[in-house]
Design a protein around this motif. Structure first.
Motif, short mmCIF file in Angstrom:
data_model
loop_
_atom_site.label_atom_id
_atom_site.label_comp_id
_atom_site.label_asym_id
_atom_site.label_seq_id
_atom_site.Cartn_x
_atom_site.Cartn_y
_atom_site.Cartn_z
N LEU A 45 -52.12 -7.42 15.55
CA LEU A 45 -51.04 -6.55 15.08
C LEU A 45 -51.02 -5.33 15.98
N GLY A 46 -49.97 -5.14 16.75
CA GLY A 46 -49.84 -3.99 17.64
C GLY A 46 -49.84 -2.68 16.86
N ALA A 47 -50.13 -1.59 17.57
CA ALA A 47 -50.24 -0.27 16.93
C ALA A 47 -48.86 0.29 16.60
N GLN A 48 -48.87 1.34 15.76
CA GLN A 48 -47.63 1.97 15.33
C GLN A 48 -46.97 2.73 16.48
N THR A 49 -45.74 2.41 16.76
CA THR A 49 -44.98 3.19 17.74
C THR A 49 -44.55 4.50 17.10
N LYS A 50 -44.55 5.57 17.92
CA LYS A 50 -44.25 6.89 17.37
C LYS A 50 -42.82 6.95 16.82
N GLY A 51 -41.92 6.20 17.42
CA GLY A 51 -40.53 6.26 16.97
C GLY A 51 -40.22 5.39 15.76
N ALA A 52 -41.18 4.59 15.31
CA ALA A 52 -40.88 3.60 14.26
C ALA A 52 -40.43 4.25 12.96
N ALA A 53 -41.16 5.27 12.54
CA ALA A 53 -40.86 5.87 11.23
C ALA A 53 -39.47 6.51 11.25
N ASN A 54 -39.14 7.22 12.32
CA ASN A 54 -37.81 7.83 12.40
C ASN A 54 -36.71 6.79 12.44
N ARG A 55 -36.95 5.75 13.18
CA ARG A 55 -35.91 4.71 13.28
C ARG A 55 -35.69 4.07 11.90
N ALA A 56 -36.76 3.83 11.16
CA ALA A 56 -36.61 3.26 9.82
C ALA A 56 -35.81 4.20 8.93
N GLN A 57 -36.08 5.51 9.06
CA GLN A 57 -35.33 6.48 8.26
C GLN A 57 -33.84 6.43 8.57
N TRP A 211 -43.07 -23.30 25.39
CA TRP A 211 -44.21 -22.38 25.50
C TRP A 211 -44.22 -21.43 24.32
N ASP A 212 -45.39 -21.21 23.75
CA ASP A 212 -45.58 -20.18 22.73
C ASP A 212 -46.19 -18.96 23.41
N LEU A 213 -45.42 -17.88 23.42
CA LEU A 213 -45.81 -16.68 24.16
C LEU A 213 -46.41 -15.59 23.25
N CYS A 214 -46.81 -15.97 22.03
CA CYS A 214 -47.31 -14.96 21.09
C CYS A 214 -48.40 -14.10 21.70
N HIS A 215 -49.29 -14.70 22.46
CA HIS A 215 -50.42 -13.96 23.01
C HIS A 215 -50.24 -13.60 24.47
N THR A 236 -43.13 -10.67 17.99
CA THR A 236 -42.99 -9.31 18.53
C THR A 236 -44.01 -8.35 17.90
N TYR A 237 -44.91 -8.86 17.05
CA TYR A 237 -45.79 -7.93 16.34
C TYR A 237 -47.17 -7.78 16.95
N LYS A 238 -47.44 -8.49 18.04
CA LYS A 238 -48.75 -8.35 18.69
C LYS A 238 -48.61 -7.34 19.85
N PHE A 239 -48.62 -7.83 21.08
CA PHE A 239 -48.56 -6.92 22.23
C PHE A 239 -47.25 -6.13 22.28
N LEU A 240 -46.20 -6.61 21.62
CA LEU A 240 -44.90 -5.93 21.69
C LEU A 240 -44.73 -4.85 20.63
N ASN A 241 -45.70 -4.69 19.73
CA ASN A 241 -45.76 -3.55 18.81
C ASN A 241 -44.52 -3.41 17.92
N GLY A 242 -44.03 -4.54 17.43
CA GLY A 242 -42.81 -4.52 16.62
C GLY A 242 -43.02 -4.16 15.15
N GLY A 243 -44.27 -4.07 14.73
CA GLY A 243 -44.53 -3.78 13.31
C GLY A 243 -45.03 -5.01 12.59
N PRO A 244 -45.69 -4.81 11.44
CA PRO A 244 -46.32 -5.93 10.73
C PRO A 244 -45.32 -7.01 10.33
N GLY A 245 -45.49 -8.19 10.88
CA GLY A 245 -44.61 -9.32 10.55
C GLY A 245 -43.20 -9.17 11.08
N SER A 246 -43.03 -8.38 12.14
CA SER A 246 -41.68 -8.21 12.71
C SER A 246 -41.15 -9.55 13.22
#
Lengths: 427, 427
Positions: A45-57, A211-215, A236-246
């Motif tokens: 699970l990728g880390a939280q992007t700084k813009g995620a919370a604002n975008r959700a708002q 091809w499965d590109l998850c990793h 998109t939720y691993k290296f792409l940091n899309g959020g949990p279960g994106s």
């Protein structure tokens, strides 16, 4: 110079210097990580992007709250699958117009495999075998088994070892094989498979490849179109940091777009979605691989992660990833040699993804002790400690500190405490 | 008293009094609606719940940001499908342990229909026909067509008129019918089908039934288990206010849980998800209907909508819904009689969902003029203006003001302006 000699000259100060000189160092500011934490599970699970919370708002308060139903048009919700799809494509060499972000990896694999088998049923109806790695991520295997069972008619999934894939399928590529589904990087060991030569071997055998590109998406340079691949899926939720279960993505080579329909043919895949006709007619192009209505919130948060990656140079990402894993392996070999630790991840760069996996008979307890110190990796049976190396927010000093913590835990048998032996359901 | 007499005695003051006496009036405070707006499209996308933005912040900043991968356990992400599923079940008479929230309605229908056909293939292999309403939501029809094509072997989808359903399938329930898939409420006309008697008729014919509750869950009282239904699917983003494109649900009668597997058999449906075995083994119970990894953000926001409904008395919701649509119909008949307006929605309460649909040859332009005044309904071909009546945040005065605006637009031909004739892709 031997690997152990290379690292013997390294100390923490040298790692700090490497971090200072890192061309990607500013990207760490785009993530919010908890204090006193080294997060080495971004491959899960990728880390939280700084813009995620604002975008959700924005999406919730403005687009949903004020725009209401109109936001499907005015806020671009309608086009999110293709908007995000093209951003993913930019990171994996997919070309514009060939990718949609939608649903889960498992579901997208079902669509892709169904369509591929349908194409083969036209061209080579005697081909009814699907090959996949025995060590492919299990969900992929289960989806293929579910599909084969649904199709009946002698469709069959056969599992192959990684060595057979690397060797170009000398023993398994028979005239029965319709489709090969491969993870690009083995999720346990971190082994990377060569997309171009493997795709060529599969095509030479008369089969298609997914091809499965998850990793690997966001972890290394990928050239889907250039490799001649047929289809690809990934999350998109691993290296792409899309959020949990994106939401996940699906890519289809342009030449194949209109060659078959896929069975999860919901209204989003229809040629005229809002005509509300009771007769199905597939859209032309990649929209054919959509199904139902996507979450505008989770898609928009995932877009923040993709936008971050859009500013990164993937060649620099890959170079740093390899430097980090080289360092990790070197330090393990140099500093943990008194312990029964084995590096599982391949040494050769061309066979290495963006993680280091090491085994130890007490792997579970050791990972528990590490996590207690704020160093978060994960554990996979049997005995494997996984450390994901995400170049946008992990540095060389983090690797130094991790191996030092491991050394301390092993030297002092810190892991050998009752609280580190309790198994939880999920790691 | 005739309908028109009933409403002739009504004026805006009477509507205000009805709002004051409404036992559900306090629920409006749980939603954030834009100023000067009457939102009558909650049957397409429910309004913003007041708690949604805060919940998203918690999930993003705390659970994702701080908890990171651990939140799959510590924040309950792992159990969101069943946690939310049981909350949905509480609103539709589903009983605990029989529902999961996951994926989209279309995908859940594919799972349900696949499993039902597999059960029938064991019990009655000669049954290969799927019946569904010609006016079922098109995505349902397309999914069934995709499934039938995938299965081959003479599987076939047949479309039936609403009257045939209401009459208990006198002409179409043959010994070939395996499965009937029915929308509980016709999305265009608002016609409600009786779940109990229709289910009995289908079972008497030897077929199984799947109900689509997209336009009834949260709008009226439903007794899935009591009606003897086999399976159901539905969305959470309409009357349940889960947010744009929030995840859908699937309900399976307890006796059927373990009778078949479904083909979208991803790792979340596995008996031992984290054993990572290459051999598929289905979970017992409703988890078998899961597939891949869900979005913790969109699930958590959807939960806010479900929690709001958890505090509402569904009998009161239904009573108010019918009172609102009675009023709407009465006012249309009394005040728009000079115009070629026709009420499409059935007059009988037992055949009415929670919307009023009226037709006018210039329906599209009229809806455009209404939306310009801040009254948001939607338009469906041909000529149909749809007004969703969501009892938690719509009042009697809103209905009065809507019909008055319609009267004004029709009397003054406000709709007959170029800007109201432009068609957009989505309504």
């Amino acid at each position: 110079m031997m690997i152990s000699e290379r690292s013997a000259t390294l100390d923490r100060t040298a790692c700090e210097r490497l971090d200072r000189d890192d061309p990607l160092r500013s990207f760490k500011d785009e993530f919010v990580l908890p204090p006193n934490t080294i997060y080495l599970d971004g491959n899960s699970l990728g880390a939280q992007t700084k813009g995620a919370a604002n975008r959700a708002q924005e999406v919730i308060a403005d687009e949903w709250g004020t725009g209401l139903i109109r936001s499907w048009n005015t806020a671009g919700w309608f086009d999110l699958p293709t908007t995000l799809g093209d951003k993913v494509a930019g990171l994996v060499g997919g070309g514009a117009g060939n990718t949609v972000v939608t649903d889960t990896t498992s579901i997208n694999l079902f669509k892709a495999a169904s369509a591929a088998l349908k194409m083969q049923a036209t061209d080579a109806p005697e081909r009814r075998v699907i090959l996949t790695q025995r060590e492919n991520f299990p969900s992929d295997i289960y989806m293929l088994q579910g599909l084969a069972e649904q199709l009946g008619d002698d469709y069959e999934v056969r599992l192959v070892d990684d060595a057979e894939v690397t060797a170009g399928f000398p023993n398994t590529m028979t005239a029965e094989v319709a489709l090969v589904v491969l993870t690009h990087v083995n999720y346990r060991t971190g082994r990377l498979f060569d997309m171009s030569s493997t795709t060529s071997a599969i095509h030479a055998g008369g089969a298609m490849v997914i091809w499965d590109l998850c990793h690997s998406a966001g972890a290394l340079e990928i050239d889907l179109a250039g490799s001649g691949a047929d289809m690809a899926v990934g999350c998109t939720y691993k290296f792409l940091n899309g959020g949990p279960g994106s939401p996940a993505f699906i890519w289809v080579a342009e030449a194949l777009h209109n060659r078959a329909t896929q069975p999860l043919s919901g209204w989003w895949s229809h040629a005229k979605q809002f005509d509300m006709s009771p007769e199905y007619a597939p859209a032309e192009g990649i929209r054919r691989y959509l199904t139902g209505t996507h979450s505008a919130i989770s898609m928009s948060v995932a877009e923040v992660g993709l936008n971050t990656f859009g500013r990164a140079d993937m060649a620099q990402v890959r170079a740093k990833s390899l430097a980090l894993s080289d360092l990790f392996i070197d330090l393990v070999e140099a500093r943990l040699s008194a312990h029964p630790v084995e590096v599982i991840t391949p040494r050769e760069h061309e066979h290495r993804g963006s993680q280091v996996s090491i085994s130890h008979p007490e792997g579970f307890a050791i990972m528990s002790a590490l996590i207690e110190r704020g160093i978060i990796g994960d554990y996979r049976e049997p005995s494997i400690l996984r450390f994901g190396l995400t170049p946008l927010y992990i540095g060389f000093t983090d690797v130094w500190d991790t191996v030092e913590a491991l050394r301390d835990i092993l030297d002092n048998r810190t892991w050998d405490a009752p609280e580190h032996k309790l198994r939880s359901a999920v790691t």
